[in-house]
Design an enzyme around this catalytic site. Sequence first.
Site, PDB file in Angstrom:
ATOM      1  N   GLU A 236       3.937   9.539 -17.178  1.00  0.00           N
ATOM      2  CA  GLU A 236       4.320   8.616 -18.249  1.00  0.00           C
ATOM      3  C   GLU A 236       4.790   7.335 -17.608  1.00  0.00           C
ATOM      4  OE1 GLU A 236       6.968  11.409 -19.558  1.00  0.00           O
ATOM      5  OE2 GLU A 236       5.471  12.408 -20.815  1.00  0.00           O
TER       6      GLU A 236
ATOM      7  N   GLY B 217       0.779  -1.232   0.000  1.00  0.00           N
ATOM      8  CA  GLY B 217       0.000   0.000   0.000  1.00  0.00           C
ATOM      9  C   GLY B 217       0.809   1.280   0.000  1.00  0.00           C
TER      10      GLY B 217
ATOM     11  N   ARG C 198       0.472   3.407  -3.366  1.00  0.00           N
ATOM     12  CA  ARG C 198      -0.812   4.139  -3.386  1.00  0.00           C
ATOM     13  C   ARG C 198      -0.785   5.304  -2.406  1.00  0.00           C
ATOM     14  NH1 ARG C 198      -4.886   0.269  -3.382  1.00  0.00           N
ATOM     15  NH2 ARG C 198      -5.440   0.871  -5.507  1.00  0.00           N
TER      16      ARG C 198
ATOM     17  N   TYR D 239      -2.268   3.074 -11.289  1.00  0.00           N
ATOM     18  CA  TYR D 239      -2.712   4.360 -11.819  1.00  0.00           C
ATOM     19  C   TYR D 239      -4.174   4.289 -12.284  1.00  0.00           C
ATOM     20  CZ  TYR D 239       2.288   5.359 -11.746  1.00  0.00           C
ATOM     21  OH  TYR D 239       3.583   5.533 -11.339  1.00  0.00           O
TER      22      TYR D 239
HETATM   23  C1  LIG Z   1       4.529   0.655  -9.074  1.00  0.00           C
HETATM   24  C2  LIG Z   1       4.818   0.741  -7.575  1.00  0.00           C
HETATM   25  C3  LIG Z   1       5.176   2.162  -7.230  1.00  0.00           C
HETATM   26  C4  LIG Z   1       3.542   0.324  -6.814  1.00  0.00           C
HETATM   27  O1  LIG Z   1       3.799   0.470  -5.429  1.00  0.00           O
HETATM   28  P1  LIG Z   1       3.303  -0.641  -4.385  1.00  0.00           P
HETATM   29  O2  LIG Z   1       3.588  -0.120  -3.034  1.00  0.00           O
HETATM   30  O3  LIG Z   1       3.859  -1.953  -4.748  1.00  0.00           O
HETATM   31  O4  LIG Z   1       1.730  -0.654  -4.695  1.00  0.00           O
HETATM   32  P2  LIG Z   1       0.548  -0.772  -3.638  1.00  0.00           P
HETATM   33  O5  LIG Z   1       0.862  -1.844  -2.651  1.00  0.00           O
HETATM   34  O6  LIG Z   1       0.214   0.588  -3.137  1.00  0.00           O
HETATM   35  O7  LIG Z   1      -0.605  -1.312  -4.581  1.00  0.00           O
HETATM   36  C5  LIG Z   1      -1.454  -0.427  -5.217  1.00  0.00           C
HETATM   37  C6  LIG Z   1      -2.020  -1.064  -6.472  1.00  0.00           C
HETATM   38  O8  LIG Z   1      -0.977  -1.409  -7.383  1.00  0.00           O
HETATM   39  C7  LIG Z   1      -1.376  -2.558  -8.105  1.00  0.00           C
HETATM   40  N1  LIG Z   1      -0.463  -3.659  -7.766  1.00  0.00           N
HETATM   41  C8  LIG Z   1       0.331  -3.785  -6.696  1.00  0.00           C
HETATM   42  N2  LIG Z   1       1.019  -4.935  -6.765  1.00  0.00           N
HETATM   43  C9  LIG Z   1       0.645  -5.529  -7.919  1.00  0.00           C
HETATM   44  C10 LIG Z   1       1.008  -6.734  -8.579  1.00  0.00           C
HETATM   45  N3  LIG Z   1       1.894  -7.577  -8.059  1.00  0.00           N
HETATM   46  N4  LIG Z   1       0.436  -7.003  -9.769  1.00  0.00           N
HETATM   47  C11 LIG Z   1      -0.474  -6.174 -10.330  1.00  0.00           C
HETATM   48  N5  LIG Z   1      -0.842  -5.001  -9.744  1.00  0.00           N
HETATM   49  C12 LIG Z   1      -0.295  -4.707  -8.568  1.00  0.00           C
HETATM   50  C13 LIG Z   1      -2.777  -2.881  -7.677  1.00  0.00           C
HETATM   51  O9  LIG Z   1      -3.680  -2.145  -8.472  1.00  0.00           O
HETATM   52  C14 LIG Z   1      -2.785  -2.342  -6.268  1.00  0.00           C
HETATM   53  O10 LIG Z   1      -4.072  -2.070  -5.816  1.00  0.00           O
HETATM   54  P3  LIG Z   1      -4.862  -3.136  -4.890  1.00  0.00           P
HETATM   55  O11 LIG Z   1      -3.963  -3.453  -3.729  1.00  0.00           O
HETATM   56  O12 LIG Z   1      -6.091  -2.392  -4.494  1.00  0.00           O
HETATM   57  O13 LIG Z   1      -5.097  -4.327  -5.774  1.00  0.00           O
HETATM   58  C15 LIG Z   1       5.954  -0.229  -7.178  1.00  0.00           C
HETATM   59  O14 LIG Z   1       5.637  -1.523  -7.630  1.00  0.00           O
HETATM   60  C16 LIG Z   1       7.324   0.159  -7.688  1.00  0.00           C
HETATM   61  O15 LIG Z   1       8.016   0.938  -7.068  1.00  0.00           O
HETATM   62  N6  LIG Z   1       7.756  -0.405  -8.833  1.00  0.00           N
HETATM   63  C17 LIG Z   1       9.095  -0.130  -9.352  1.00  0.00           C
HETATM   64  C18 LIG Z   1       9.237   1.300  -9.811  1.00  0.00           C
HETATM   65  C19 LIG Z   1       8.157   1.660 -10.797  1.00  0.00           C
HETATM   66  O16 LIG Z   1       7.919   0.949 -11.782  1.00  0.00           O
HETATM   67  N7  LIG Z   1       7.524   2.833 -10.574  1.00  0.00           N
HETATM   68  C20 LIG Z   1       6.496   3.363 -11.440  1.00  0.00           C
HETATM   69  C21 LIG Z   1       7.123   4.208 -12.489  1.00  0.00           C
HETATM   70  S1  LIG Z   1       5.910   4.965 -13.556  1.00  0.00           S
END
Ligand SMILES: CC(C)(COP(=O)(O)OP(=O)(O)OC[C@H]1O[C@@H](n2cnc3c(N)ncnc32)[C@H](O)[C@@H]1OP(=O)(O)O)[C@@H](O)C(=O)NCCC(=O)NCCS
Length: 167
Positions: free
Chosen positions: A123, A99, A102, A135
Amino acid sequence: MSVVAPGAGFALRHMVEADLLGVLAVENVAYPYPWTEGIFRDCLRVGYHCLVAEPAPGTVPWLARAAPVPLVGHAVMSAAVGECHLLNLCVHPDWQGRGLGRRMLLRLFSIGRANNADTAFLEVRASNRRAIALYEAEGFCEVGLRRGYYPAGNRREDAVVMARPLL
Ligand SMILES: CC(C)(COP(=O)(O)OP(=O)(O)OC[C@H]1O[C@@H](n2cnc3c(N)ncnc32)[C@H](O)[C@@H]1OP(=O)(O)O)[C@@H](O)C(=O)NCCC(=O)NCCS
């Protein structure tokens, strides 16, 4: 001042220069093409909105294992002339899916609104399904495509341009 989200196990606060080592540690493990220290320094220098997430020791027991890691996530956004642009949103792989992504995104929306932005843009790599799922769940829609925008080994990858209203 930082605020510990109840039950979330981390606190969000503004990034300062002293955070850059910790920010780069997260950036380098989370992205195949990480930003450099110079890019983060420039973002701080020009006054972009930069957040870091740090573990809040003691809030939940498993945090003890994360204690040697000073920071677990960061985010960068610019805001001007009624728009804000999400430039970086990054969570340490060990902390993903809890989380934090988010929560940082929602904090950026608040900052955008406080800076009179009515639309948020970003982007994202077309292959980044996890980020796109987040997103879309938070109201972004695809509004364009930049072909070959990102490096991807010996080829290029498209960027999906997304936007959502903030009002
Ligand atoms: C993208 C990122 C920022 C998401 O952060 P996170 O803390 O893992 O995400 P959250 O735990 O807040 O999850 C939020 C939502 O992301 C999506 N999500 C999270 N993990 C997921 C997974 N394994 N597969 C698909 N969707 C996923 C879901 O929609 C989730 O919502 P839900 O819990 O209601 O289903 C993280 O994965 C990250 O840092 N990735 C590497 C860097 C990156 O790619 N940044 C984005 C650049 S544009």
